[in-house]
Design a protein around this motif. Structure first.
Motif, PDB file in Angstrom:
ATOM      1  N   LEU A   1       0.825  -1.180   0.000  1.00  0.00           N
ATOM      2  CA  LEU A   1       0.000   0.000   0.000  1.00  0.00           C
ATOM      3  C   LEU A   1       0.880   1.258   0.000  1.00  0.00           C
ATOM      4  O   LEU A   1       0.800   2.086   0.911  1.00  0.00           O
ATOM      5  CB  LEU A   1      -0.913  -0.005   1.217  1.00  0.00           C
ATOM      6  N   PRO A   2       1.683   1.387  -1.004  1.00  0.00           N
ATOM      7  CA  PRO A   2       2.601   2.534  -1.037  1.00  0.00           C
ATOM      8  C   PRO A   2       1.888   3.887  -1.110  1.00  0.00           C
ATOM      9  O   PRO A   2       2.448   4.903  -0.688  1.00  0.00           O
ATOM     10  CB  PRO A   2       3.438   2.283  -2.286  1.00  0.00           C
ATOM     11  N   GLU A   3       0.668   3.903  -1.601  1.00  0.00           N
ATOM     12  CA  GLU A   3      -0.059   5.186  -1.709  1.00  0.00           C
ATOM     13  C   GLU A   3      -0.441   5.756  -0.345  1.00  0.00           C
ATOM     14  O   GLU A   3      -0.803   6.919  -0.225  1.00  0.00           O
ATOM     15  CB  GLU A   3      -1.300   5.046  -2.609  1.00  0.00           C
ATOM     16  N   LEU A   4      -0.375   4.948   0.686  1.00  0.00           N
ATOM     17  CA  LEU A   4      -0.701   5.422   2.030  1.00  0.00           C
ATOM     18  C   LEU A   4       0.511   6.010   2.765  1.00  0.00           C
ATOM     19  O   LEU A   4       0.359   6.631   3.803  1.00  0.00           O
ATOM     20  CB  LEU A   4      -1.281   4.272   2.867  1.00  0.00           C
ATOM     21  N   VAL A   5       1.697   5.793   2.188  1.00  0.00           N
ATOM     22  CA  VAL A   5       2.931   6.248   2.834  1.00  0.00           C
ATOM     23  C   VAL A   5       3.442   7.510   2.138  1.00  0.00           C
ATOM     24  O   VAL A   5       3.500   7.579   0.914  1.00  0.00           O
ATOM     25  CB  VAL A   5       4.008   5.139   2.777  1.00  0.00           C
ATOM     26  N   THR A   6       3.781   8.476   2.953  1.00  0.00           N
ATOM     27  CA  THR A   6       4.368   9.722   2.420  1.00  0.00           C
ATOM     28  C   THR A   6       5.679  10.002   3.145  1.00  0.00           C
ATOM     29  O   THR A   6       5.898   9.533   4.260  1.00  0.00           O
ATOM     30  CB  THR A   6       3.410  10.914   2.603  1.00  0.00           C
ATOM     31  N   ASN A   7       6.534  10.760   2.472  1.00  0.00           N
ATOM     32  CA  ASN A   7       7.799  11.169   3.073  1.00  0.00           C
ATOM     33  C   ASN A   7       7.636  12.564   3.659  1.00  0.00           C
ATOM     34  O   ASN A   7       7.207  13.496   2.971  1.00  0.00           O
ATOM     35  CB  ASN A   7       8.917  11.177   2.032  1.00  0.00           C
ATOM     36  N   ASN A   8       7.973  12.708   4.915  1.00  0.00           N
ATOM     37  CA  ASN A   8       7.927  14.016   5.570  1.00  0.00           C
ATOM     38  C   ASN A   8       9.183  14.818   5.189  1.00  0.00           C
ATOM     39  O   ASN A   8      10.203  14.231   4.822  1.00  0.00           O
ATOM     40  CB  ASN A   8       7.873  13.850   7.090  1.00  0.00           C
ATOM     41  N   PRO A   9       9.118  16.143   5.321  1.00  0.00           N
ATOM     42  CA  PRO A   9      10.301  16.959   5.009  1.00  0.00           C
ATOM     43  C   PRO A   9      11.517  16.615   5.869  1.00  0.00           C
ATOM     44  O   PRO A   9      12.657  16.785   5.441  1.00  0.00           O
ATOM     45  CB  PRO A   9       9.838  18.390   5.294  1.00  0.00           C
TER      46      PRO A   9
ATOM     47  N   GLY B   1      12.464  13.681   6.596  1.00  0.00           N
ATOM     48  CA  GLY B   1      12.998  12.387   6.202  1.00  0.00           C
ATOM     49  C   GLY B   1      12.251  11.192   6.756  1.00  0.00           C
ATOM     50  O   GLY B   1      12.540  10.059   6.389  1.00  0.00           O
ATOM     51  N   TYR B   2      11.322  11.434   7.633  1.00  0.00           N
ATOM     52  CA  TYR B   2      10.534  10.336   8.184  1.00  0.00           C
ATOM     53  C   TYR B   2       9.372  10.002   7.258  1.00  0.00           C
ATOM     54  O   TYR B   2       8.881  10.843   6.517  1.00  0.00           O
ATOM     55  CB  TYR B   2       9.988  10.695   9.570  1.00  0.00           C
ATOM     56  N   LYS B   3       8.956   8.802   7.345  1.00  0.00           N
ATOM     57  CA  LYS B   3       7.796   8.360   6.568  1.00  0.00           C
ATOM     58  C   LYS B   3       6.577   8.379   7.490  1.00  0.00           C
ATOM     59  O   LYS B   3       6.687   8.149   8.679  1.00  0.00           O
ATOM     60  CB  LYS B   3       8.015   6.958   6.016  1.00  0.00           C
TER      61      LYS B   3
END
Length: 85
Positions: A1-9, A11-13
């Motif tokens: 489910l990669p669409e549920l994961v985002t990268n924060n500025p 560097g954390y997901k």
């Protein structure tokens, strides 16, 4: 489910749990439907088993009756032959 994961500025997901919850609800509903369908199928199979058991019992009774009739015919035939001699 990669669409549920985002990268924060930084560097954390992160995970969008609101979308994950909707997906889990959908999957749960699909499983409940499958379970209900399987339950209905199980009930049908149990009814079929009962019907088959009743047929087997009837066949068993018929076999006993047939055996008794064969013995009666054999006895009757033996007596008829004996009385003619």
């Amino acid at each position: 489910l990669p669409e549920l994961v985002t990268n924060n500025p930084d560097g954390y997901k992160s995970v969008d749990y609101s979308k994950l919850t909707a997906l889990l609800i959908e999957v749960n509903q699909a499983q409940e439907e499958k379970i209900a369908s399987q339950g209905q199928k199980l009930e049908q199979q149990q009814e079929q088993i009962k019907a088959l058991q009743a047929q087997v019992a009837r066949i068993d009774r018929l076999e006993v009756t047939l055996q008794q009739l064969q013995e009666q015919i054999q006895t009757s035939t033996s007596q008829t032959i004996s009385s003619h001699n």
